[in-house]
Design a protein around this motif. Structure first.
Motif, short mmCIF file in Angstrom:
data_model
loop_
_atom_site.label_atom_id
_atom_site.label_comp_id
_atom_site.label_asym_id
_atom_site.label_seq_id
_atom_site.Cartn_x
_atom_site.Cartn_y
_atom_site.Cartn_z
N TYR A 1 0.83 -1.20 0.00
CA TYR A 1 0.00 0.00 0.00
C TYR A 1 0.87 1.25 0.00
O TYR A 1 0.60 2.22 -0.70
CB TYR A 1 -0.94 0.00 1.21
N ARG A 2 1.93 1.23 0.79
CA ARG A 2 2.83 2.39 0.84
C ARG A 2 3.53 2.61 -0.49
O ARG A 2 3.82 3.73 -0.86
CB ARG A 2 3.85 2.22 1.95
N MET A 3 3.80 1.54 -1.21
CA MET A 3 4.48 1.68 -2.50
C MET A 3 3.52 2.09 -3.61
O MET A 3 3.91 2.82 -4.52
CB MET A 3 5.18 0.38 -2.88
N LEU A 4 2.28 1.61 -3.54
CA LEU A 4 1.34 1.83 -4.65
C LEU A 4 0.32 2.92 -4.38
O LEU A 4 -0.23 3.49 -5.32
CB LEU A 4 0.63 0.51 -4.98
N GLY A 5 -0.01 3.17 -3.13
CA GLY A 5 -0.95 4.23 -2.80
C GLY A 5 -2.41 3.88 -3.02
O GLY A 5 -3.26 4.75 -2.98
N SER A 6 -2.70 2.62 -3.25
CA SER A 6 -4.08 2.20 -3.48
C SER A 6 -4.30 0.88 -2.78
O SER A 6 -3.50 -0.06 -2.93
CB SER A 6 -4.33 2.05 -4.99
N PHE A 7 -5.39 0.80 -2.04
CA PHE A 7 -5.69 -0.43 -1.31
C PHE A 7 -5.92 -1.60 -2.26
O PHE A 7 -5.42 -2.70 -2.04
CB PHE A 7 -6.92 -0.20 -0.42
N GLN A 8 -6.66 -1.37 -3.34
CA GLN A 8 -6.95 -2.44 -4.29
C GLN A 8 -5.69 -2.91 -5.00
O GLN A 8 -5.48 -4.12 -5.17
CB GLN A 8 -7.99 -1.99 -5.33
N ASP A 9 -4.84 -1.96 -5.41
CA ASP A 9 -3.59 -2.34 -6.06
C ASP A 9 -2.68 -3.10 -5.10
O ASP A 9 -1.99 -4.04 -5.50
CB ASP A 9 -2.87 -1.11 -6.59
N ASN B 1 9.37 -6.25 -5.75
CA ASN B 1 9.49 -6.37 -7.20
C ASN B 1 8.13 -6.31 -7.89
O ASN B 1 7.99 -5.70 -8.95
CB ASN B 1 10.24 -7.65 -7.57
N ARG B 2 7.12 -6.94 -7.30
CA ARG B 2 5.77 -6.89 -7.88
C ARG B 2 5.23 -5.46 -7.87
O ARG B 2 4.61 -5.02 -8.84
CB ARG B 2 4.80 -7.80 -7.11
N CYS B 3 5.47 -4.73 -6.80
CA CYS B 3 5.00 -3.34 -6.71
C CYS B 3 5.73 -2.46 -7.72
O CYS B 3 5.10 -1.62 -8.38
CB CYS B 3 5.21 -2.80 -5.30
N LEU B 4 7.03 -2.65 -7.86
CA LEU B 4 7.78 -1.87 -8.85
C LEU B 4 7.30 -2.17 -10.26
O LEU B 4 7.18 -1.27 -11.09
CB LEU B 4 9.28 -2.14 -8.71
N ASN B 5 7.01 -3.44 -10.53
CA ASN B 5 6.48 -3.81 -11.85
C ASN B 5 5.12 -3.15 -12.09
O ASN B 5 4.84 -2.67 -13.19
CB ASN B 5 6.35 -5.33 -11.98
#
Length: 146
Positions: free
Chosen positions: A34-42, A78-82
């Motif tokens: 969540y901290r990396m993507l900023g979205s709960f669903q993501d 790695n998944r979040c960066l992708n």
């Protein structure tokens, strides 16, 4: 802590053993994503992809090289960066708002009783003006007790 029994069972294809191994880290992985993507669903999607990748790669996990937590965090990162890379390559869609009519402007009205909060200073009672002390406040002591 990873037990050899749970790890060997998970490597043999026991889903329940894998769930038990990864359960303590799932919530903190979700917060990390969540901290990396900023979205709960993501973040939930990234954690799902992390768990799938970990399940498929559990045979390659070596306890001597890293802890299970570190290994899961590496996969999640790695998944979040992708996901961030993929989102930056995807152009934002234009919204077609031509089918909607803009709302008719209305005269702004204030709720009843609202005007009492907007009175000018001259109408504020003297006891409530800035710089005045409230009747309930105590005067400052002239000297501090020793």
């Amino acid at each position: 802590m990873v037990t050899a029994d749970l790890l060997s069972r998970a490597r043999a294809g026991d889903g329940e053993a894998f769930r038990e191994l990864t359960r303590p880290y799932r919530r903190e992985l979700q917060v990390h994503c969540y901290r990396m993507l900023g979205s709960f669903q993501d973040a939930e999607d990234a954690v799902q992809e992390t768990m799938l990748a970990a399940w498929q790669g559990i045979g390659g996990f070596a306890e001597e090289r890293a802890s299970l937590r570190t290994w899961l965090y590496k996969i999640a990162t790695n998944r979040c960066l992708n996901a961030r890379r993929a989102a930056s390559r995807r152009p934002a869609r234009e919204w077609d708002v031509s089918q909607f009519e803009p709302p008719v402007p209305t005269r702004a009205t204030r709720p009843s009783g609202f005007s009492r909060f907007l009175t000018p200073d001259s109408r504020v009672p003297p006891a409530c003006r800035p710089g005045r002390r409230h009747a309930t406040s105590r005067p400052k002591p002239s000297r501090w007790p020793s």
